[in-house]
Design a protein around this motif. Structure first.
Motif, PDB file in Angstrom:
ATOM      1  N   ALA A  70       0.714  -1.153   0.125  1.00 43.19           N
ATOM      2  CA  ALA A  70       0.099  -0.003  -0.106  1.00 43.19           C
ATOM      3  C   ALA A  70       0.907   1.228   0.049  1.00 43.19           C
ATOM      4  CB  ALA A  70      -1.037  -0.062   1.130  1.00 43.19           C
ATOM      5  N   ALA A  71       1.987   1.214   0.675  1.00 35.87           N
ATOM      6  CA  ALA A  71       2.975   2.481   0.714  1.00 35.87           C
ATOM      7  C   ALA A  71       3.366   2.531  -0.790  1.00 35.87           C
ATOM      8  CB  ALA A  71       4.129   2.210   1.723  1.00 35.87           C
ATOM      9  N   ASN A  72       3.945   1.708  -1.493  1.00 30.32           N
ATOM     10  CA  ASN A  72       4.355   1.842  -2.741  1.00 30.32           C
ATOM     11  C   ASN A  72       3.365   2.410  -3.809  1.00 30.32           C
ATOM     12  OD1 ASN A  72       7.075   1.430  -2.610  1.00 30.32           O
ATOM     13  ND2 ASN A  72       6.661  -0.759  -3.145  1.00 30.32           N
ATOM     14  N   LEU A  73       2.114   1.944  -3.729  1.00 29.08           N
ATOM     15  CA  LEU A  73       0.796   2.386  -4.334  1.00 29.08           C
ATOM     16  C   LEU A  73       0.535   3.577  -4.093  1.00 29.08           C
ATOM     17  CD1 LEU A  73      -1.771  -0.778  -4.282  1.00 29.08           C
ATOM     18  CD2 LEU A  73       0.117  -0.177  -6.304  1.00 29.08           C
ATOM     19  N   GLY A  74       0.428   3.895  -2.787  1.00 22.82           N
ATOM     20  CA  GLY A  74       0.161   5.626  -2.201  1.00 22.82           C
ATOM     21  C   GLY A  74       1.293   6.402  -2.781  1.00 22.82           C
ATOM     22  N   ALA A  75       2.583   6.160  -2.666  1.00 14.69           N
ATOM     23  CA  ALA A  75       3.550   6.997  -2.830  1.00 14.69           C
ATOM     24  C   ALA A  75       3.619   7.304  -4.378  1.00 14.69           C
ATOM     25  CB  ALA A  75       4.737   6.462  -2.697  1.00 14.69           C
ATOM     26  N   LEU A  76       3.521   6.338  -5.195  1.00 17.49           N
ATOM     27  CA  LEU A  76       3.645   6.722  -6.895  1.00 17.49           C
ATOM     28  C   LEU A  76       2.678   7.356  -7.281  1.00 17.49           C
ATOM     29  CD1 LEU A  76       5.818   6.556  -8.895  1.00 17.49           C
ATOM     30  CD2 LEU A  76       4.924   4.254  -9.600  1.00 17.49           C
ATOM     31  N   THR A  77       1.401   6.890  -6.960  1.00 11.97           N
ATOM     32  CA  THR A  77       0.185   7.435  -7.495  1.00 11.97           C
ATOM     33  C   THR A  77      -0.227   8.595  -7.075  1.00 11.97           C
ATOM     34  OG1 THR A  77      -1.227   6.300  -5.806  1.00 11.97           O
ATOM     35  CG2 THR A  77      -0.785   5.042  -7.920  1.00 11.97           C
ATOM     36  N   ALA A  78       0.405   9.247  -6.114  1.00 14.56           N
ATOM     37  CA  ALA A  78       0.340  10.537  -5.452  1.00 14.56           C
ATOM     38  C   ALA A  78       1.393  11.373  -6.079  1.00 14.56           C
ATOM     39  CB  ALA A  78       0.373  10.402  -3.921  1.00 14.56           C
TER      40      ALA A  78
ATOM     41  N   ALA B 173      -3.159  10.403  -1.187  1.00 14.25           N
ATOM     42  CA  ALA B 173      -2.770   8.963  -1.430  1.00 14.25           C
ATOM     43  C   ALA B 173      -4.138   8.062  -0.864  1.00 14.25           C
ATOM     44  CB  ALA B 173      -1.417   8.686  -0.517  1.00 14.25           C
ATOM     45  N   ARG B 174      -4.551   7.362  -2.021  1.00 15.31           N
ATOM     46  CA  ARG B 174      -5.811   6.683  -2.001  1.00 15.31           C
ATOM     47  C   ARG B 174      -5.720   5.335  -0.880  1.00 15.31           C
ATOM     48  NH1 ARG B 174      -9.989   7.876  -5.484  1.00 15.31           N
ATOM     49  NH2 ARG B 174     -10.640   5.645  -5.353  1.00 15.31           N
ATOM     50  N   THR B 175      -4.540   4.733  -0.740  1.00 16.62           N
ATOM     51  CA  THR B 175      -4.186   3.720   0.026  1.00 16.62           C
ATOM     52  C   THR B 175      -4.056   4.073   1.450  1.00 16.62           C
ATOM     53  OG1 THR B 175      -1.638   3.669  -0.660  1.00 16.62           O
ATOM     54  CG2 THR B 175      -3.264   2.201  -1.617  1.00 16.62           C
ATOM     55  N   PHE B 176      -3.828   5.201   1.730  1.00 12.65           N
ATOM     56  CA  PHE B 176      -3.861   6.077   2.896  1.00 12.65           C
ATOM     57  C   PHE B 176      -5.124   6.606   3.487  1.00 12.65           C
ATOM     58  CE2 PHE B 176      -3.628   9.633   5.975  1.00 12.65           C
ATOM     59  CZ  PHE B 176      -2.731   9.094   6.909  1.00 12.65           C
ATOM     60  N   ILE B 177      -5.778   7.346   2.708  1.00  7.67           N
ATOM     61  CA  ILE B 177      -7.129   7.698   2.727  1.00  7.67           C
ATOM     62  C   ILE B 177      -8.218   6.801   3.081  1.00  7.67           C
ATOM     63  CG2 ILE B 177      -8.884   9.214   1.935  1.00  7.67           C
ATOM     64  CD1 ILE B 177      -6.878  10.815   0.481  1.00  7.67           C
TER      65      ILE B 177
ATOM     66  N   GLY C 112      10.229  10.802   3.667  1.00  4.38           N
ATOM     67  CA  GLY C 112      10.625  11.979   2.896  1.00  4.38           C
ATOM     68  C   GLY C 112      10.392  13.097   3.387  1.00  4.38           C
ATOM     69  N   PRO C 113      10.403  14.422   2.638  1.00  7.15           N
ATOM     70  CA  PRO C 113      10.306  15.533   3.120  1.00  7.15           C
ATOM     71  C   PRO C 113       8.869  15.944   3.516  1.00  7.15           C
ATOM     72  CG  PRO C 113      11.196  15.674   0.883  1.00  7.15           C
ATOM     73  CD  PRO C 113      11.026  14.122   1.095  1.00  7.15           C
ATOM     74  N   VAL C 114       8.782  16.757   4.699  1.00  4.49           N
ATOM     75  CA  VAL C 114       7.378  16.985   5.478  1.00  4.49           C
ATOM     76  C   VAL C 114       6.351  17.409   4.270  1.00  4.49           C
ATOM     77  CG1 VAL C 114       6.249  18.673   6.738  1.00  4.49           C
ATOM     78  CG2 VAL C 114       8.444  17.841   7.267  1.00  4.49           C
ATOM     79  N   GLU C 115       6.740  18.030   3.088  1.00  7.60           N
ATOM     80  CA  GLU C 115       5.703  18.383   2.205  1.00  7.60           C
ATOM     81  C   GLU C 115       5.202  17.093   1.317  1.00  7.60           C
ATOM     82  OE1 GLU C 115       8.638  21.697   2.808  1.00  7.60           O
ATOM     83  OE2 GLU C 115       8.741  19.552   2.359  1.00  7.60           O
ATOM     84  N   VAL C 116       6.115  15.970   1.424  1.00  5.68           N
ATOM     85  CA  VAL C 116       5.571  14.616   0.803  1.00  5.68           C
ATOM     86  C   VAL C 116       4.678  14.055   1.741  1.00  5.68           C
ATOM     87  CG1 VAL C 116       6.091  12.381   0.167  1.00  5.68           C
ATOM     88  CG2 VAL C 116       7.618  14.409  -0.808  1.00  5.68           C
ATOM     89  N   ARG C 117       4.947  14.036   2.993  1.00  2.32           N
ATOM     90  CA  ARG C 117       3.840  13.464   3.870  1.00  2.32           C
ATOM     91  C   ARG C 117       2.677  14.172   3.852  1.00  2.32           C
ATOM     92  NH1 ARG C 117       2.006  13.845   9.224  1.00  2.32           N
ATOM     93  NH2 ARG C 117       2.099  11.742  10.236  1.00  2.32           N
ATOM     94  N   ASP C 118       2.633  15.682   3.789  1.00  5.46           N
ATOM     95  CA  ASP C 118       1.546  16.492   3.828  1.00  5.46           C
ATOM     96  C   ASP C 118       0.520  16.103   2.328  1.00  5.46           C
ATOM     97  OD1 ASP C 118       2.096  17.326   6.297  1.00  5.46           O
ATOM     98  OD2 ASP C 118       2.854  19.218   5.205  1.00  5.46           O
ATOM     99  N   HIS C 119       1.267  15.981   1.445  1.00  9.79           N
ATOM    100  CA  HIS C 119       0.696  15.645   0.047  1.00  9.79           C
ATOM    101  C   HIS C 119       0.153  14.054   0.130  1.00  9.79           C
ATOM    102  CE1 HIS C 119      -0.257  15.986  -4.288  1.00  9.79           C
ATOM    103  NE2 HIS C 119       0.614  14.534  -4.464  1.00  9.79           N
TER     104      HIS C 119
END
Length: 393
Positions: A111-119, A263-267, A251-258
Motif C-alpha cells: 500500500a505504501a508503494n501504491l500510495g506514494a507513486l500514484t500521489a 494517497a488513496r491507500t492511506f485515505i 521523505g520531506p514534510v511536504e511529501v507527507r502532507d501531500h
C-alpha cells in the motif's frame, strides 16, 4: 413438444484450462499453512525475518502492550479513527532512524508503494522503472496513469536516456534498493545524479535494505548519503527486518502532507493494527540499540552465498538460480526433507529460465544452522538431474 434446454454456459471454465497449463509448465502454486512450531523444519531460510526479531521477547511484549492499550484493531481509516499516538511515535522513530524529515505509516508495504507513486505522478507525467522492480511498484506504475518507461536492470545510462528523450510535466525514477529476487543493490548515488540533472524525483523501495544495509541498518538511501535530500522519497516495510507488519513512506514534510491529502491507500484503507505498530516500534528500538545486527545479517548471508556458490549478496537475500521451475521445486523439496525451508521463486516472479532458490539470511543464525544448510544443499545438489548443478548461478 418442448425443446430440451441446453446446459448453461460455464463462464469460469477457462480457469481449469489455465490451471492445467500452469501445471504443465511447473507453475502451479499452493498455500501451505504452517504450524506455530513445525517439527519438520529446523531452519527457516524462506521468510524475511532478516534480524530474527519476529519472535524476540521485547518485540512480542511491545506488540502485546499495544494490543492491551489500544485494542485489536485501529477501528478505522487513518483520517477517521485509525491514527493513534503509537502510529505517530512510530513515524517519528522511522524517520529519525533512516535520516528523513518525516514518515507516514500505511497498512502494508504494498500500500505504501501504491500510495506514494500514484500521489506523485499522474497523466502527463513520466515514471522510469527498473525492469526487476517489485510487483507493487509495477502495479503502482499502471495505476498512476503516467507514461511508464521500463529500463534494463541497473542501467543508469538507460535512465538518463529515458528522462532526456521524453517530454513530461513531472518525472519519477523508481527502483528497489535491494532487489527482492536477485539480492543486488541499485546504484543509488548514480541514479540520484541523473534524476537531479533532469529535475526528477528518485523514489526508492527500501523493503529489503532497512535493518540490513548501513552501519546501523538505516537503509541503502542513508548509506548512499541521500537521506533527507529534497528530491528523494523512500518506502519501507515493517514486515521484514522489523518482524511485524505494515509499511511507510519517508521523505520531506511536504511529501507527507501531500500523501495525507491524496494517497488513496492511506485515505481509504483501515489504519495499521496497533499491535503491529507497537511490535515494529519495539523492533526499531532494538535495532537502534544493537546496530551490529545489520552486520551480522550481512555476514551470515555471505556464508550462505559462498556455500551455494551464488553471487555475493548486497544485503540478506541470496539468489541461487537453477533454471527451469521443476529444478527449483525439486531442490526446495529436498531441502525441506532435510529440515530446511527455502524460498522457491518461479515465473512470473522471476524471468523464464531463471527459477531459483531464494535464501534469507538472519542475524541470529548459528554455526549449527549454517552446517545444516550445507547438508541440505549437498543433498539437493546430489538429487538434481543432469545439467547445471544446484547452487550455481
Amino acid at each position: 413438444m418442448h425443446e430440451r434446454l441446453s446446459a448453461p454456459p460455464a463462464p469460469l471454465a477457462w480457469l481449469d484450462v489455465n490451471a492445467q497449463a500452469r501445471r504443465t509448465a511447473g507453475l502451479r502454486r499452493s498455500v501451505r499453512p504452517r504450524p506455530a512450531v513445525d517439527d519438520l523444519i529446523r531452519l527457516d531460510l524462506a521468510g524475511n525475518d532478516y534480524l530474527g526479531l519476529s519472535r524476540h521477547p521485547d518485540v512480542i511484549e511491545a506488540g502485546v502492550a499495544a494490543l492491551r492499550a489500544w485494542g485489536a484493531g485501529s477501528t478505522g481509516s487513518r483520517l477517521v479513527s485509525g491514527t493513534t499516538e503509537l502510529h505517530a511515535e512510530l513515524e517519528t522513530a522511522l524517520a529519525a532512524h533512516t535520516g528523513f524529515a518525516a514518515g507516514l505509516v500505511f497498512a502494508s508495504g504494498y500500500a505504501a508503494n501504491l500510495g506514494a507513486l500514484t500521489a506523485l505522478v499522474s497523466a502527463g507525467d513520466l515514471v522510469v522503472s527498473d525492469e526487476h522492480n517489485h510487483a507493487s511498484i509495477v502495479d503502482a506504475c499502471r495505476l498512476s496513469r503516467a507514461e511508464v518507461a521500463i529500463v534494463p536492470h541497473l542501467d543508469v545510462a538507460a535512465v538518463e536516456s529515458a528522462l532526456a528523450g521524453r517530454s513530461y510535466r513531472r518525472a519519477v525514477m523508481v527502483t528497489d534498493s535491494v532487489f527482492s529476487a536477485d539480492g543486488d543493490l541499485a546504484p543509488l548515488a548514480e541514479l540520484h545524479a541523473v534524476t537531479r540533472r533532469h529535475g526528477a524525483v528518485l523514489l526508492v523501495d527500501e523493503a529489503h535494505a532497512l535493518g540490513v544495509v548501513g552501519a546501523r541498518g538505516e537503509g541503502a538511501v542513508a548509506a548512499a548519503g541521500l537521506a533527507g535530500a529534497p528530491d528523494v522519497v523512500a518506502t519501507v516495510t515493517l514486515s521484514k527486518s522489523l518482524g511485524s507488519q505494515g509499511g511507510a513512506v519517508l521523505g520531506p514534510v511536504e511529501v507527507r502532507d501531500h500523501l495525507i491529502d491524496t494517497a488513496r491507500t492511506f485515505i481509504f484503507d483501515t489504519g495499521l493494527a496497533p499491535a503491529a505498530a507497537g511490535a515494529a516500534l519495539g523492533a526499531l528500538r532494538l535495532l537502534a540499540a544493537t546496530p551490529a545486527l545489520a552486520a551480522r545479517s550481512r555476514a551470515r548471508a555471505g556464508e550462505l552465498a559462498r556455500l551455494a556458490e551464488a553471487p555475493a549478496p548486497a544485503a540478506a537475500v541470496v539468489s541461487v538460480v537453477l533454471g527451469e521451475p521443476e529444478r527449483a521445486v525439486a531442490a526446495a523439496q529436498t531441502c525441506r526433507e532435510h529440515g530446511v525451508a527455502v524460498g522457491c521463486f518461479r515465473p512470473p516472479t522471476v524471468p523464464p529460465g531463471t527459477s531459483r532458490l531464494r535464501l534469507s539470511a538472519r542475524a541470529d543464525l548459528t554455526d549449527d544452522d549454517i552446517a545444516l544448510f550445507a547438508t541440505a544443499l549437498a543433498a539437493a545438489r546430489a538429487a538434481q538431474p543432469a545439467g547445471t548443478p544446484a547452487g550455481r548461478s
